[in-house]
Motif scaffolding. Sequence first.
Motif, PDB file in Angstrom:
ATOM      1  N   LYS A  51       0.856  -1.201   0.000  1.00 22.17           N
ATOM      2  CA  LYS A  51       0.000   0.000   0.000  1.00 22.17           C
ATOM      3  C   LYS A  51       0.884   1.240   0.000  1.00 22.17           C
ATOM      4  CE  LYS A  51      -3.615  -2.134   2.788  1.00 22.17           C
ATOM      5  NZ  LYS A  51      -2.927  -2.798   3.909  1.00 22.17           N
ATOM      6  N   GLU A  52       0.294   2.343  -0.469  1.00 18.75           N
ATOM      7  CA  GLU A  52       0.990   3.626  -0.437  1.00 18.75           C
ATOM      8  C   GLU A  52       1.402   3.949   1.002  1.00 18.75           C
ATOM      9  OE1 GLU A  52      -1.301   6.758  -2.190  1.00 18.75           O
ATOM     10  OE2 GLU A  52      -0.016   8.328  -1.357  1.00 18.75           O
ATOM     11  N   ARG A  53       2.585   4.542   1.156  1.00 15.53           N
ATOM     12  CA  ARG A  53       3.023   4.977   2.484  1.00 15.53           C
ATOM     13  C   ARG A  53       3.344   6.461   2.451  1.00 15.53           C
ATOM     14  NH1 ARG A  53       4.922   1.690   6.647  1.00 15.53           N
ATOM     15  NH2 ARG A  53       6.105   3.509   7.258  1.00 15.53           N
ATOM     16  N   GLN A  54       2.788   7.175   3.423  1.00 19.77           N
ATOM     17  CA  GLN A  54       2.982   8.622   3.485  1.00 19.77           C
ATOM     18  C   GLN A  54       4.398   8.977   3.940  1.00 19.77           C
ATOM     19  OE1 GLN A  54      -0.016  10.434   6.016  1.00 19.77           O
ATOM     20  NE2 GLN A  54      -0.224  12.026   4.477  1.00 19.77           N
ATOM     21  N   GLY A  55       5.002   8.110   4.717  1.00 18.09           N
ATOM     22  CA  GLY A  55       6.337   8.392   5.231  1.00 18.09           C
ATOM     23  C   GLY A  55       6.274   9.110   6.566  1.00 18.09           C
ATOM     24  N   ASN A  56       7.447   9.373   7.129  1.00 16.04           N
ATOM     25  CA  ASN A  56       7.541   9.968   8.458  1.00 16.04           C
ATOM     26  C   ASN A  56       7.401  11.485   8.419  1.00 16.04           C
ATOM     27  OD1 ASN A  56       7.857   7.604   9.923  1.00 16.04           O
ATOM     28  ND2 ASN A  56      10.062   7.515   9.504  1.00 16.04           N
ATOM     29  N   ASN A  70      18.758   9.859   8.183  1.00 15.81           N
ATOM     30  CA  ASN A  70      17.475  10.043   7.512  1.00 15.81           C
ATOM     31  C   ASN A  70      16.418   9.211   8.211  1.00 15.81           C
ATOM     32  OD1 ASN A  70      16.055   7.843   5.738  1.00 15.81           O
ATOM     33  ND2 ASN A  70      18.249   7.387   5.642  1.00 15.81           N
ATOM     34  N   SER A  71      15.190   9.760   8.175  1.00 18.36           N
ATOM     35  CA  SER A  71      14.048   8.983   8.680  1.00 18.36           C
ATOM     36  C   SER A  71      12.890   9.174   7.705  1.00 18.36           C
ATOM     37  CB  SER A  71      13.660   9.434  10.086  1.00 18.36           C
ATOM     38  OG  SER A  71      13.209  10.766  10.046  1.00 18.36           O
ATOM     39  N   VAL A  72      13.147   8.867   6.444  1.00 17.71           N
ATOM     40  CA  VAL A  72      12.131   9.056   5.405  1.00 17.71           C
ATOM     41  C   VAL A  72      10.913   8.158   5.688  1.00 17.71           C
ATOM     42  CG1 VAL A  72      11.627   8.763   2.940  1.00 17.71           C
ATOM     43  CG2 VAL A  72      13.783   9.814   3.674  1.00 17.71           C
ATOM     44  N   GLY A  73      11.162   6.933   6.128  1.00 18.76           N
ATOM     45  CA  GLY A  73      10.064   6.047   6.485  1.00 18.76           C
ATOM     46  C   GLY A  73       9.358   5.428   5.296  1.00 18.76           C
ATOM     47  N   LEU A  74      10.129   5.120   4.255  1.00 13.60           N
ATOM     48  CA  LEU A  74       9.611   4.364   3.107  1.00 13.60           C
ATOM     49  C   LEU A  74       8.426   5.025   2.411  1.00 13.60           C
ATOM     50  CD1 LEU A  74       9.856   0.583   4.104  1.00 13.60           C
ATOM     51  CD2 LEU A  74      10.832   1.672   2.072  1.00 13.60           C
ATOM     52  N   GLN A  75       8.423   6.360   2.362  1.00  8.40           N
ATOM     53  CA  GLN A  75       7.371   7.030   1.577  1.00  8.40           C
ATOM     54  C   GLN A  75       7.420   6.492   0.151  1.00  8.40           C
ATOM     55  OE1 GLN A  75       7.418  11.358   1.503  1.00  8.40           O
ATOM     56  NE2 GLN A  75       6.082  11.430  -0.272  1.00  8.40           N
ATOM     57  N   ASN A  76       6.309   5.974  -0.327  1.00  9.12           N
ATOM     58  CA  ASN A  76       6.238   5.510  -1.719  1.00  9.12           C
ATOM     59  C   ASN A  76       4.777   5.359  -2.120  1.00  9.12           C
ATOM     60  OD1 ASN A  76       5.703   2.240  -2.268  1.00  9.12           O
ATOM     61  ND2 ASN A  76       6.194   2.768  -0.152  1.00  9.12           N
TER      62      ASN A  76
ATOM     63  N   VAL B 224      17.138  16.601  -6.308  1.00 13.27           N
ATOM     64  CA  VAL B 224      16.546  16.247  -7.607  1.00 13.27           C
ATOM     65  C   VAL B 224      15.307  15.342  -7.480  1.00 13.27           C
ATOM     66  CG1 VAL B 224      18.704  16.547  -8.869  1.00 13.27           C
ATOM     67  CG2 VAL B 224      18.116  14.275  -7.982  1.00 13.27           C
ATOM     68  N   GLY B 225      14.815  15.167  -6.257  1.00 14.12           N
ATOM     69  CA  GLY B 225      13.575  14.403  -6.095  1.00 14.12           C
ATOM     70  C   GLY B 225      13.753  12.934  -5.793  1.00 14.12           C
ATOM     71  N   ALA B 226      14.976  12.501  -5.532  1.00 11.82           N
ATOM     72  CA  ALA B 226      15.220  11.073  -5.339  1.00 11.82           C
ATOM     73  C   ALA B 226      15.121  10.619  -3.882  1.00 11.82           C
ATOM     74  CB  ALA B 226      16.592  10.695  -5.895  1.00 11.82           C
ATOM     75  N   CYS B 227      15.523  11.473  -2.933  1.00  6.12           N
ATOM     76  CA  CYS B 227      15.708  10.965  -1.561  1.00  6.12           C
ATOM     77  C   CYS B 227      14.505  11.175  -0.649  1.00  6.12           C
ATOM     78  CB  CYS B 227      16.960  11.574  -0.938  1.00  6.12           C
ATOM     79  SG  CYS B 227      16.811  13.308  -0.463  1.00  6.12           S
ATOM     80  N   LEU B 228      13.595  12.075  -1.006  1.00  6.90           N
ATOM     81  CA  LEU B 228      12.396  12.357  -0.203  1.00  6.90           C
ATOM     82  C   LEU B 228      12.741  12.906   1.179  1.00  6.90           C
ATOM     83  CD1 LEU B 228      10.278   9.171  -1.104  1.00  6.90           C
ATOM     84  CD2 LEU B 228      10.477  11.313  -2.359  1.00  6.90           C
ATOM     85  N   TYR B 245       2.901  14.351   1.650  1.00  4.01           N
ATOM     86  CA  TYR B 245       4.213  14.991   1.662  1.00  4.01           C
ATOM     87  C   TYR B 245       4.698  15.175   0.235  1.00  4.01           C
ATOM     88  CZ  TYR B 245       4.623  14.121   6.684  1.00  4.01           C
ATOM     89  OH  TYR B 245       4.441  14.121   8.041  1.00  4.01           O
ATOM     90  N   LYS B 246       5.001  16.429  -0.111  1.00  2.00           N
ATOM     91  CA  LYS B 246       5.592  16.691  -1.429  1.00  2.00           C
ATOM     92  C   LYS B 246       7.021  17.196  -1.249  1.00  2.00           C
ATOM     93  CE  LYS B 246       1.829  17.138  -4.624  1.00  2.00           C
ATOM     94  NZ  LYS B 246       1.280  17.903  -5.755  1.00  2.00           N
ATOM     95  N   ARG B 247       7.805  16.971  -2.287  1.00  2.00           N
ATOM     96  CA  ARG B 247       9.222  17.309  -2.229  1.00  2.00           C
ATOM     97  C   ARG B 247       9.439  18.795  -2.539  1.00  2.00           C
ATOM     98  NH1 ARG B 247      10.178  12.921  -6.728  1.00  2.00           N
ATOM     99  NH2 ARG B 247       8.329  14.083  -7.360  1.00  2.00           N
TER     100      ARG B 247
END
Lengths: 301, 263
Positions: A51-56, A70-76, B224-228, B245-247
């Motif tokens: 499922k889509e993840r909003q991230g941290n 980093n603590s991106v939290g797998l936003q995808n 460049v939008g890769a790392c978020l 969340y947008k970059r």
Amino acid sequence: MEPDISVSIGKLRLKNPVLCASGCFGYGQEYAELVDLSMLGGIILKGITLKERQGNPMPRIIETPAGMLNSVGLQNMGLSRFLREKLPLLSNIPTAVIANICGETPEEYAAIAKELSDKAGISALEINISCPNVSHGGMSFGQDMMLTFEVVNLVRKQTSLPLIVKLSPNVTDIASIAKAAVDGGADALSLINTLLGMAMDIKTKKPYLANITGGLSGPAVKPVALRMVWEVCKAVSVPVIGQGGIMSWEDSLEFLLVGATAVCIGTANFVNPKAGMEIAQGIKDYMKQHKIIDLRKIRMM
Amino acid sequence: MIQLTAKILEKEEVAPDHYRLALDAPLISKDASPGQFVHVKITSQYMPLLRRPFSIHRITPSGIEILFRVVGTGTRLLSEKRQGDELDIIGPLGHGFKVKENTFTAILVAGGVGVAPLFALAERLRQFTEVRILIGSKTKTGILCLEKFEALGINVQVATDDGSLGIKGVATDLLEDFLATSASPRLPIYGCGPMPMLRILTEIAQLYSSPCQISLETNMACGVGACLGCVTKIVAPNSSSNFEYKRVCVDGPVFDAREILWR
């Protein structure tokens, strides 16, 4: 004679041993204007979840001495949007593309693997059992031998694609986890993911990261990564992809010397988008200069 | 976007701890538009490790200019560079300001070093419309580019916290006063400065139904939008959490102010 720098990761043949790491290279297109993608051994895509993840929450990154947290939290965007929006673009990428997959349960990993197995443009899968920034799944699998075996074994049953398992350094004995992954059916191992870390802002007395902890990467982690790659290379016979703080071809050679078959470039891409290309060329030049024809001859004395 | 080595053509200390660098980068300036940024590698050492993003202050045929305040190790090292030194830069990056040519008077609102991208914007806007800029800072030494804006024929108003120059107050006070007395409705507003200022700016713009674009500043890794790593909260009515969340680096750094979720 031109040195041969192609390598095999299971059934996957890479034109050179330099990959760009998951989470550090987007879906390849982000860097296409700056990097000749054909000069890379391969690209590992941003982690995909069912499922889509909003991230941290933000802030998600903070620079630390010779590194970053980093603590991106797998936003995808999740699997279905990935298949619609990103997959069609992958066939145009002139190098191997490896999908990185992550689940909250072993069944989720298996479901994603099954869906990606017959898709043109994807050459291999990397199982992420090492993300330190999610509350369910991720690193919790990679810190337990039985769970590691279970996830890898379940995924193995769903796919004939070459299977790479990405290991966490946040464990007591990485060799035992590595063996469990190989027993589960891994064709190769990649390590290390980031080291769990933290940084405080002494002015506000709060952590810099909204998630409090994050994953440390960059040159600061290289000695730890190298030690762990060395330990794993001694423990297993499958190919190992070494990573953690590699900034230069010299750094890459250290990993090859301790037994890695290939290397993966993460944080260095942010500093110099051409790092992967330059490292691949640097390894080739080194081999020419030292009259080494076979990459496998680069080994610790 | 392109990665290149740019020579520092000029360096000027415009105010205490504030510097302007002109960089020889025609391949970047030919594609650059106001509001975009460049990602600058400051040292080949590992401290600081990451590049630093700087909004483009001026776009000229020979290259671009950046204007920055020394806030940490990276900007301090950059301030110690000399004319003739070279910098590894990537640009132009991100989405800049959207400019409509048939616009009314454009109002620019800057907080401190937030004037940096607004100067490039003013140079562009003044080609077809009247431009006013409202600049705020703690004290008069932080009011930058005053003469440069005036030389362009732009009306400048100033506010300082301590009243050492212009009115005693903040830039958004000037905006409220202007909009309250202006006969023209819905004047476009462009802002750059600290987040609390941009939040008030957004509220005022909504009150007067003015279209408002703001440029955000944040820590970045890749650019460049890769790392978020550099995301910000954007209103998303269809999401269960009402935001996504947008970059800042590729979806911004300039956003329509109505898109930002300020909570």
